[in-house]
Design a protein around this motif. Sequence first.
Motif, short mmCIF file in Angstrom:
data_model
loop_
_atom_site.label_atom_id
_atom_site.label_comp_id
_atom_site.label_asym_id
_atom_site.label_seq_id
_atom_site.Cartn_x
_atom_site.Cartn_y
_atom_site.Cartn_z
N ALA A 90 -5.09 -6.62 -6.59
CA ALA A 90 -5.95 -7.78 -6.32
C ALA A 90 -5.75 -8.28 -4.90
O ALA A 90 -6.71 -8.57 -4.18
N LEU A 91 -4.50 -8.36 -4.46
CA LEU A 91 -4.20 -8.83 -3.10
C LEU A 91 -4.69 -7.83 -2.05
O LEU A 91 -5.23 -8.22 -1.01
N HIS A 92 -4.51 -6.55 -2.32
CA HIS A 92 -4.98 -5.52 -1.39
C HIS A 92 -6.51 -5.54 -1.27
O HIS A 92 -7.05 -5.24 -0.21
N ALA A 93 -7.20 -5.90 -2.35
CA ALA A 93 -8.66 -5.93 -2.34
C ALA A 93 -9.21 -6.92 -1.32
O ALA A 93 -10.30 -6.74 -0.80
N ILE A 94 -8.45 -7.98 -1.01
CA ILE A 94 -8.91 -8.93 0.00
C ILE A 94 -8.21 -8.71 1.34
O ILE A 94 -8.37 -9.48 2.28
N GLY A 95 -7.40 -7.65 1.41
CA GLY A 95 -6.80 -7.26 2.67
C GLY A 95 -5.37 -7.71 2.91
O GLY A 95 -4.81 -7.44 3.97
N CYS A 96 -4.77 -8.40 1.95
CA CYS A 96 -3.38 -8.86 2.14
C CYS A 96 -2.42 -7.68 2.10
O CYS A 96 -2.66 -6.68 1.43
N ARG A 97 -1.32 -7.83 2.81
CA ARG A 97 -0.24 -6.85 2.76
C ARG A 97 0.80 -7.37 1.77
O ARG A 97 1.05 -8.58 1.71
N THR A 98 1.38 -6.47 1.00
CA THR A 98 2.35 -6.89 -0.01
C THR A 98 3.67 -6.15 0.16
O THR A 98 3.73 -5.04 0.68
N LEU A 99 4.70 -6.82 -0.29
CA LEU A 99 6.04 -6.26 -0.41
C LEU A 99 6.49 -6.65 -1.81
O LEU A 99 6.15 -7.73 -2.29
N ARG A 100 7.24 -5.77 -2.45
CA ARG A 100 7.63 -6.02 -3.84
C ARG A 100 9.13 -6.10 -3.97
O ARG A 100 9.87 -5.36 -3.34
N ALA A 101 9.57 -7.02 -4.80
CA ALA A 101 10.98 -7.13 -5.16
C ALA A 101 11.07 -7.23 -6.67
O ALA A 101 10.28 -7.94 -7.30
#
Length: 187
Positions: A85-96
Amino acid sequence: MGDKLDLAQHFSPQYSVPEPVPSAEAARDVDRLGLIGVSALRDKGYFTRIVLENSSPARKLLDPTKVRVLVVEDDDGTALVIEKALHAIGCRTLRARNRLEIAGALGTKPLPHLVLLDVMLPDANGFDVLNRIRQHPSLEHIPVMMLTSLGERKDVTRGLMLGANGYITKPVLPSTLLEAVEAVVGG
């Protein structure tokens, strides 16, 4: 830019970070928030799970491709949905997924613009993590949104009292999640 904060001790289970004791006035304010309903909560920046879609447009991110979101979630399937969902609007993510990964992600610059934080983690409690973030001078300014299946009044109250910028219960519609993200980090 590549500076690294050593947060291992700050997020260590052996390091005690007491929860702040809310004043009577703050406790009454949280009680009022619980009584005024979803629309007023949304106006104040707090979110709960919303069943009906709102037709009014949300505030848009200035440049979503520059927004970094730390997703703290131990369940792979849930994390995948959130990240998509976040990638669909262009956000970059990091996961923990756990305490060590949280300390590593928050100890590496650039810091995230937002932390989406689950409560029930394998070796940590999200409320404790939120408290540690709020009490560290290099991290206290980072917006944190709780994203958890714990939706009882006491849980929402605890998250807000500890300084969460929003509280969303799972399961959540991707559109509701994105609306909350845009409200917290939007322009």
